[in-house]
Design a protein around this motif. Structure first.
Motif, short mmCIF file in Angstrom:
data_model
loop_
_atom_site.label_atom_id
_atom_site.label_comp_id
_atom_site.label_asym_id
_atom_site.label_seq_id
_atom_site.Cartn_x
_atom_site.Cartn_y
_atom_site.Cartn_z
N UNK A 28 -13.48 8.00 -1.39
CA UNK A 28 -14.54 7.64 -2.31
C UNK A 28 -14.04 6.66 -3.37
N UNK A 29 -12.73 6.60 -3.53
CA UNK A 29 -12.10 5.67 -4.46
C UNK A 29 -11.00 4.91 -3.73
N UNK A 30 -10.86 3.64 -4.07
CA UNK A 30 -9.76 2.86 -3.49
C UNK A 30 -8.44 3.30 -4.10
N UNK A 31 -7.36 2.94 -3.44
CA UNK A 31 -6.03 3.32 -3.91
C UNK A 31 -5.74 2.76 -5.30
N UNK A 32 -6.01 1.47 -5.48
CA UNK A 32 -5.69 0.83 -6.76
C UNK A 32 -6.58 1.36 -7.87
N UNK A 78 -11.16 12.37 -4.88
CA UNK A 78 -12.03 11.25 -4.48
C UNK A 78 -11.25 10.23 -3.65
N UNK A 79 -9.99 10.04 -4.02
CA UNK A 79 -9.16 9.11 -3.23
C UNK A 79 -8.93 9.65 -1.83
N UNK A 80 -8.60 10.94 -1.73
CA UNK A 80 -8.35 11.54 -0.41
C UNK A 80 -9.59 11.50 0.47
N UNK A 88 0.83 -1.20 0.00
CA UNK A 88 0.00 0.00 0.00
C UNK A 88 0.86 1.25 0.00
N UNK A 89 1.94 1.24 0.79
CA UNK A 89 2.81 2.41 0.85
C UNK A 89 3.48 2.67 -0.50
N UNK A 90 3.90 1.61 -1.17
CA UNK A 90 4.52 1.77 -2.49
C UNK A 90 3.53 2.33 -3.49
N UNK A 91 2.29 1.85 -3.43
CA UNK A 91 1.28 2.36 -4.34
C UNK A 91 0.98 3.83 -4.07
N UNK A 92 0.96 4.20 -2.80
CA UNK A 92 0.75 5.61 -2.45
C UNK A 92 1.88 6.48 -2.98
#
Length: 334
Positions: free
Chosen positions: A82-86, A77-79, A29-33
């Protein structure tokens, strides 16, 4: 030790699920962020430069403004959860891919003299985005980047044929194909590693739950259990390391083991009264099918000492060098 199999299976499943949503996936998750932030930052900087007139094509200004608005909406929306990270990463990548493809195709159809330069720049950007998808463990997104870049670049080359760029483009296609393959393999291997490590953690938690210990207590117990000739205090400390239920089971099992051992030795002594207590112990293990190495480990004796006592046993039984000691002992026990 009676443990309900269904309860243990349920416990293992719950632990694995907790693990897979825990430490290891937090790293992913951290890498994706990080990828999301870097992609957003680079995209905004590029769009701002284009909007203020740094781009060669002012006609793309509105396209860039629209892209900036879309990126802002998705990131917002991500913040706001409302949307997932991926999903956010996938949508943002698709927006960028669409923008790059539209710009390159428009330039190619207009016959712009620097189309080759834009083609190389876009190919490098496509390759960079594919590398980012490896870090995010999203091979499907890698494939999307590869196919989008392949189709867009192929159309552009069709309208702007150039021998030098054709050769270089072939190299880029091979490189992007390798990156796609690597992304898929990384994903597969990561899933495999997570599954194996999850099983290890599940087994560890099952052991810790059974002994009612944490990891440091269990390591202390193992260190103490490896010692020979424990003092009374050390023995008491060793037993106190267990939970009450485990302690009762262990004490019962040890008691049964001792009684069985004594009964075996008593029966062997009746059949072979000429043997010493030490030889009786070795005879008992031989009758169990234990080899020399096993006997040495169980009794804590050197191979030479055990071999010498085996020789004494053979002599007392009147065996020839070719006679089988195990078979001879079995006959005497009948």
């Amino acid at each position: 030790m009676n443990i309900n199999r269904k309860e243990m299976l349920a416990s293992l499943t719950d632990t694995l699920e907790q693990y897979q949503t825990g430490g290891a996936s937090e790293m992913i998750k951290k890498r994706r962020q990080d990828v999301l932030r870097v992609t957003m930052s680079l995209s905004v900087i590029d769009i701002v430069f284009n909007i203020v007139g740094k781009t060669t094509f002012p006609s793309f200004c509105w396209l860039n403004i629209g892209m900036l608005v879309l990126l802002g909406i998705v990131y917002g929306a991500y913040l706001l959860d409302r949307l997932s990270l991926i999903s956010s990463i996938s949508i943002i990548f698709c927006i960028i891919l669409t923008d790059l493809s539209v710009e390159l195709l428009v330039i190619s159809f207009d016959g712009y003299e620097k189309t080759t330069l834009f083609l190389l720049m876009d190919a490098i950007i496509f390759t960079g985005m594919m590398c980012m998808t490896i870090v995010t463990y999203t091979p499907l997104l890698t494939i999307v980047c590869f196919l989008t870049g392949l189709v867009t670049s192929s159309v552009s080359l069709y309208y702007n044929s150039n021998t030098e760029i054709d050769n270089f483009y072939l190299f880029l296609v091979c490189l992007e194909f390798f990156i796609t393959y690597l992304s898929i393999k990384v994903k597969i291997n990561t899933v495999h590693i997570l599954k194996e490590y999850g099983e290890v953690r599940s087994s560890e938690n099952t052991v810790l739950d059974f002994f009612q210990m944490d990891r440091s207590q269990l390591l202390g117990y193992i260190k103490l259990a490896q010692k020979c000739n424990l003092s009374a205090d050390e023995t008491d400390q060793l037993l106190n390391s267990f939970g009450q239920h485990a302690k009762v089971n262990i004490a019962g099992n040890i008691s049964m083991l001792i009684k069985q051992k004594e009964a075996d030795l008593e029966r062997i002594q009746k059949c072979l009264p000429e043997l010493t207590p030490s030889e009786l112990e070795i005879t008992r293990l031989i009758l169990q099918g234990k080899k020399l190495k096993d006997i040495c480990e169980i009794l804590g004796k050197k191979a030479g000492n055990v071999t010498s006592q085996r020789t004494n046993i053979r002599a007392k039984l009147g065996l020839n060098p070719d006679d089988n000691l195990f078979e001879a002992l079995q006959k005497r026990m009948e």
